[in-house]
Design an enzyme around this catalytic site. Structure first.
Site, mmCIF file in Angstrom:
data_model
loop_
_atom_site.group_PDB
_atom_site.id
_atom_site.type_symbol
_atom_site.label_atom_id
_atom_site.label_comp_id
_atom_site.label_asym_id
_atom_site.label_seq_id
_atom_site.Cartn_x
_atom_site.Cartn_y
_atom_site.Cartn_z
ATOM 1 N N GLY A 163 -2.963 -1.311 -2.129
ATOM 2 C CA GLY A 163 -3.053 -0.454 -0.726
ATOM 3 C C GLY A 163 -4.356 -0.618 -0.096
ATOM 4 O O GLY A 163 -4.887 -1.678 -0.083
ATOM 5 N N SER A 164 -4.899 0.638 0.293
ATOM 6 C CA SER A 164 -6.105 0.492 1.175
ATOM 7 C C SER A 164 -7.368 -0.123 0.524
ATOM 8 O O SER A 164 -8.189 -0.316 1.031
ATOM 9 C CB SER A 164 -6.459 1.670 1.809
ATOM 10 N N THR A 165 -7.554 -0.146 -0.953
ATOM 11 C CA THR A 165 -8.739 -0.695 -1.586
ATOM 12 C C THR A 165 -8.892 -2.209 -1.183
ATOM 13 O O THR A 165 -9.901 -2.602 -1.171
ATOM 14 C CB THR A 165 -8.448 -0.583 -3.268
ATOM 15 N N PHE A 166 -7.809 -2.752 -0.791
ATOM 16 C CA PHE A 166 -7.712 -4.319 -0.491
ATOM 17 C C PHE A 166 -8.369 -4.349 0.753
ATOM 18 O O PHE A 166 -9.083 -5.436 1.175
ATOM 19 C CB PHE A 166 -6.548 -4.820 -0.470
ATOM 20 N N LYS A 167 -8.628 -3.343 1.712
ATOM 21 C CA LYS A 167 -9.378 -3.581 2.695
ATOM 22 C C LYS A 167 -10.748 -3.999 2.798
ATOM 23 O O LYS A 167 -11.402 -4.665 3.810
ATOM 24 C CB LYS A 167 -9.174 -2.256 3.573
#
Length: 486
Positions: free
Chosen positions: A216-220
């Site tokens: 999810g958004s942690t990969f941003k």
């Protein structure tokens, strides 16, 4: 001698010759293999004839040995707080073998390793009882307890690293199991083993190392690193060219943002603070699939890790079209990661761009506590420059101070983080995964980096978020490490 007797004599001679050949073959060719064969009962009896060495945390053993009375195996393994430490130790069972540290360092723990030959020889002369050596881990007991208790009845995992060295400080996975329950060779051990094998919650799965999730958004933060490293972005406070809606290339589908958040042409800092899918999806597209893959690999993706227990490879897809690149860059599509991998990502950022190889065995000891081998820290690479790492630190600290990661704030400590809520199930039909990655930075650098994933929980779907479920666990783990260093 008549002909029939001569034939019988020749035949008997051949039988004697065959017997001699077979006997010598067994004694000189296959002797070593037979002596060590797993079905050789004498080998097993010898294996469990003495106390097994211990696995050690904070100078205290978390394992032991107990005498048995119902079998010819003299000692069996015992565990202190078995469920909490099982993801670290693995198990050692008389009936079902060994896993993880118990298996990898079996020679040291049983005392049969060649490095302990001198100790075994001396024991023969002194008459001392033989016993195994010890495995001293890098784990922090307070951090492990905070991680395990923080997860509680929830299904998930926590990994905490020391960024400067790569030492693993916590490695928790829930639900867990008690390795003591099947350490022996009896009917109760078999019953416990079978029950665990049938449990649909998979308590014996090490979710910290062996399960991969959409990040999810942690990969941003990886996408931001790629944008900075490849020159697509050079100012985290400059407006980006990110229209709203942004239509994914090759489609008529807009990449939507969750909630009414200000994402149109948002700066990279603000886009991370409120977690704009459109900004980071477009950034990943602008960087391009090949360069996104290159950056992900520098952080450790697409390769198994050994700590020394094997961790499954995290995956950033290698063949993507433009819209798939955008989705992969926000941690969806086929991007998958272990909690260990995301801890490695945030550890590299916190360590000014330098990624250290994670490990959880500090040293091996002989039974007399002499150090046989000590692990030295090892640099894996530099996924991003010091300048860009410090930019990302600024962005992640803004997330905690002003954005979605406020639940991870620690008074008097610099904390950076990133939340994530990843889709789960076909058409996002199941409760999403809640993620939080973070670091806590003291005066002397960064003492701890943490990744938390909550696979499911009793919370309603609308209440599931990385900031709400995972961030408080990360905070407790970081505080435990910081307090232990005072």
């Amino acid at each position: 001698m008549n002909k029939p007797l001569r034939r019988i004599a020749i035949f008997c001679g051949l039988l004697v010759l065959a017997l001699l050949v077979r006997t010598n073959w067994l004694q000189y060719v296959e002797a070593d293999e037979l002596n060590s064969h797993e079905r050789n009962r004498r080998v097993l009896i010898e294996r469990y004839a003495s106390e097994r060495g211990n696995i050690v945390v904070d100078g205290k053993r978390i394992t032991g040995s107990a005498k048995t009375t119902d079998t010819d195996f003299k000692f069996k393994r015992t565990y202190l707080d078995g469920p909490m430490w099982a993801p670290v130790t693995g198990y050692a069972s008389q009936a079902f073998g060994a896993t993880q540290i118990e298996n990898i360092e079996d020679g040291i723990l049983t005392g049969n390793d060649d490095q302990l030959f001198f100790d075994r020889t001396m024991a023969m002369f002194t008459g001392d009882e033989e016993k195994g050596g010890n495995v001293v881990t890098t784990l922090n007991g307070a951090a492990q307890k905070a991680a395990f208790e923080g997860l509680g009845s929830k299904k998930g995992a926590v990994v905490a690293l020391e960024p400067r060295t790569g030492k693993i400080l916590a490695l928790a996975s829930t639900p867990s199991y008690d390795p003591s329950s099947f350490a022996g060779y009896g009917a109760t051990d078999e019953k416990a083993w079978n029950k665990l094998g049938k449990d649909t919650d998979k308590p014996m799965l090490n979710r910290a190392l062996r399960e991969t999730y959409p990040p999810g958004s942690t990969f941003k933060v990886v996408t931001a690193a790629a944008g900075l490293e490849h020159g697509v972005v050079d100012d985290i406070d400059a407006k980006t060219k990110s229209p709203l809606p942004w239509i994914m290339p090759g489609t008529r589908t807009p990449l939507v943002n969750e909630g009414n958040i200000p994402c149109e042409n948002a700066t990279l800092r603000d886009a991370l603070r409120v977690s704009c899918n459109s900004v980071f999806g477009k950034l990943g597209y602008d960087v391009g699939a090949d360069k996104m893959l290159e950056t992900a690999k520098k952080f450790g993706f697409n390769e198994e890790q050994f700590v020394p227990v094997r961790a499954n490879a995290s995956i950033f897809p290698e063949e993507l079209n433009d819209s798939q690149t955008a989705l992969s860059s926000i941690g969806q599509f086929d991007t998958r990661t272990t909690p260990l991998q995301m801890a490695m990502v945030v550890s590299a950022i916190a360590n000014d761009g330098k990624l250290m190889k994670p490990y959880m065995i500090d040293q091996l000891e002989a039974p007399n506590l002499d150090v046989i081998k000590k692990t030295e820290s090892e640099e894996m690479g530099q996924p991003l420059s010091q300048e860009h790492a410090q930019m990302l630190q600024e962005m992640m600290e803004t997330v905690v101070n002003e954005g979605t990661g406020k639940n991870a704030k620690i008074a008097g400590v610099t904390v950076g983080g990133k939340t994530g809520t990843a889709q789960h199930g076909e058409n996002n039909s199941k409760n999403p995964y809640a993620w939080f990655i973070s670091y806590a930075k003291g005066e002397n650098g960064s003492p701890v980096a943490v990744a938390v994933v909550v696979e499911d929980s009793d919370a309603t779907r609308d209440d599931i978020s990385g900031g709400g479920l995972a961030a408080p666990i990360a905070k407790d783990v970081m505080e435990a490490v910081i307090d232990s260093k005072k």
